[in-house]
Design an enzyme around this catalytic site. Sequence first.
Site, PDB file in Angstrom:
ATOM      1  N   GLU A 109      14.939  -5.527   2.746  1.00 46.46           N
ATOM      2  CA  GLU A 109      13.491  -5.780   2.831  1.00 46.46           C
ATOM      3  C   GLU A 109      12.768  -4.609   3.486  1.00 46.46           C
ATOM      4  O   GLU A 109      13.268  -4.014   4.441  1.00 46.46           O
ATOM      5  CB  GLU A 109      13.236  -7.035   3.673  1.00 46.46           C
ATOM      6  CG  GLU A 109      12.963  -8.279   2.845  1.00 46.46           C
ATOM      7  CD  GLU A 109      11.582  -8.307   2.213  1.00 46.46           C
ATOM      8  OE1 GLU A 109      11.131  -7.275   1.686  1.00 46.46           O
ATOM      9  OE2 GLU A 109      10.948  -9.362   2.253  1.00 46.46           O
ATOM     10  N   PHE A 162      -1.243  -3.523  10.500  1.00 43.99           N
ATOM     11  CA  PHE A 162      -1.018  -3.375   9.062  1.00 43.99           C
ATOM     12  C   PHE A 162      -0.703  -1.920   8.759  1.00 43.99           C
ATOM     13  O   PHE A 162      -1.488  -1.031   9.059  1.00 43.99           O
ATOM     14  CB  PHE A 162      -2.233  -3.847   8.262  1.00 43.99           C
ATOM     15  CG  PHE A 162      -1.868  -4.122   6.839  1.00 43.99           C
ATOM     16  CD1 PHE A 162      -1.316  -5.352   6.479  1.00 43.99           C
ATOM     17  CD2 PHE A 162      -2.022  -3.148   5.871  1.00 43.99           C
ATOM     18  CE1 PHE A 162      -0.931  -5.598   5.178  1.00 43.99           C
ATOM     19  CE2 PHE A 162      -1.638  -3.397   4.568  1.00 43.99           C
ATOM     20  CZ  PHE A 162      -1.102  -4.614   4.216  1.00 43.99           C
ATOM     21  N   VAL A 163       0.458  -1.686   8.187  1.00 38.03           N
ATOM     22  CA  VAL A 163       0.880  -0.319   7.914  1.00 38.03           C
ATOM     23  C   VAL A 163       1.073  -0.091   6.419  1.00 38.03           C
ATOM     24  O   VAL A 163       1.360  -1.024   5.663  1.00 38.03           O
ATOM     25  CB  VAL A 163       2.185   0.027   8.674  1.00 38.03           C
ATOM     26  CG1 VAL A 163       1.949   0.004  10.175  1.00 38.03           C
ATOM     27  CG2 VAL A 163       3.327  -0.914   8.304  1.00 38.03           C
ATOM     28  N   ASP A 169       2.007  -1.134   0.651  1.00 36.30           N
ATOM     29  CA  ASP A 169       0.669  -0.964   0.065  1.00 36.30           C
ATOM     30  C   ASP A 169      -0.398  -1.737   0.818  1.00 36.30           C
ATOM     31  O   ASP A 169      -0.122  -2.650   1.592  1.00 36.30           O
ATOM     32  CB  ASP A 169       0.668  -1.468  -1.386  1.00 36.30           C
ATOM     33  CG  ASP A 169       0.736  -2.996  -1.452  1.00 36.30           C
ATOM     34  OD1 ASP A 169       1.695  -3.569  -0.879  1.00 36.30           O
ATOM     35  OD2 ASP A 169      -0.174  -3.622  -2.028  1.00 36.30           O
TER      36      ASP A 169
HETATM   37  P1  IMP Z   1       5.949 -12.569   5.613  1.00 35.05           P
HETATM   38  O1  IMP Z   1       6.268 -13.707   4.684  1.00 35.05           O
HETATM   39  O2  IMP Z   1       4.803 -12.871   6.520  1.00 35.05           O
HETATM   40  O3  IMP Z   1       7.161 -12.064   6.357  1.00 35.05           O
HETATM   41  O4  IMP Z   1       5.370 -11.439   4.696  1.00 35.05           O
HETATM   42  C1  IMP Z   1       6.075 -10.351   4.336  1.00 35.05           C
HETATM   43  C2  IMP Z   1       5.342  -9.655   3.208  1.00 35.05           C
HETATM   44  O5  IMP Z   1       3.971  -9.389   3.556  1.00 35.05           O
HETATM   45  C3  IMP Z   1       5.974  -8.321   2.943  1.00 35.05           C
HETATM   46  O6  IMP Z   1       6.993  -8.424   1.982  1.00 35.05           O
HETATM   47  C4  IMP Z   1       4.789  -7.482   2.494  1.00 35.05           C
HETATM   48  O7  IMP Z   1       4.583  -7.663   1.122  1.00 35.05           O
HETATM   49  C5  IMP Z   1       3.625  -8.058   3.241  1.00 35.05           C
HETATM   50  N1  IMP Z   1       3.331  -7.312   4.493  1.00 35.05           N
HETATM   51  C6  IMP Z   1       3.448  -7.750   5.774  1.00 35.05           C
HETATM   52  N2  IMP Z   1       3.068  -6.829   6.655  1.00 35.05           N
HETATM   53  C7  IMP Z   1       2.717  -5.736   5.935  1.00 35.05           C
HETATM   54  C8  IMP Z   1       2.212  -4.423   6.298  1.00 35.05           C
HETATM   55  O8  IMP Z   1       2.020  -4.059   7.474  1.00 35.05           O
HETATM   56  N3  IMP Z   1       1.950  -3.581   5.261  1.00 35.05           N
HETATM   57  C9  IMP Z   1       2.140  -3.926   3.963  1.00 35.05           C
HETATM   58  N4  IMP Z   1       2.607  -5.139   3.579  1.00 35.05           N
HETATM   59  C10 IMP Z   1       2.882  -6.035   4.555  1.00 35.05           C
HETATM   60 MG    MG Z   2       8.205  -7.022   0.569  1.00 36.37          MG
END
Ligand code: IMP
Ligand code: MG
Length: 194
Positions: A109, A162-163, A169
């Site tokens: 991931e 947010f990166v 992206d």
């Molecule tokens: P989670 O279900 O909250 O863990 O979301 C994870 C998903 O959110 C990742 O696979 C990314 O697609 C997106 N995401 C979370 N943080 C970032 C970030 O800082 N930059 C870009 N995409 C992010």
């Molecule tokens: Mg992802």
Amino acid sequence: MSRIQPPDFGELSPDISDVLFTAEQIQARVNALAAEISAEYRDKNPVLVGVLKGVLFFMADLLKALPIAAEVDFLSVANYSTDSRSQGLVRLVKDLETPIEGRHILFVEDVIDTGLTLNYLLRTLRARQPASLEVCVLFNKPDKRLIDIPLRFKGFDIPDRFVVGYGLDFREKYRNLPYVGSLKPSVISLKSGK
Ligand code: IMP
Ligand code: MG
């Protein structure tokens, strides 16, 4: 956290406020992860499973640094909506091509935030009875984690920001930046949310 000025990368550079990790720092960490993974998976012919599209760079660099037999496969998901996402409801848009029963699976991931997406996907894969199922994440955001997921291999812990870049992206933009950086708040608020 380092405050390196973004190296010039054409028209994308002005949107970046600061660099969290340079391309060189990322590459060094990826190489170290590959060494750890190689030691663990020698003679196991693991399947490295990635979620499109954010994992693109990480998966490619990891594979190139992995001197063992390994296969690669991808899946793709769509979040139903911003609302249902908070319940971890994701839809499998593209499934794996590889039957994984009895195989050693390493889930690769790019970034984990709440953990809801990954939790759903791990449950889905576990139901197919792989011989083992572990997680390798490059960027871990522990601050907003809702579900505790064991991370067997981890690149970096990062703050709740947010990166973008190195595959990550914002609204499909900035994936091709070779480094990882934060967007200027003005850029995010212009288009509001992800
Ligand atoms: P989670 O279900 O909250 O863990 O979301 C994870 C998903 O959110 C990742 O696979 C990314 O697609 C997106 N995401 C979370 N943080 C970032 C970030 O800082 N930059 C870009 N995409 C992010
Ligand atoms: Mg992802």
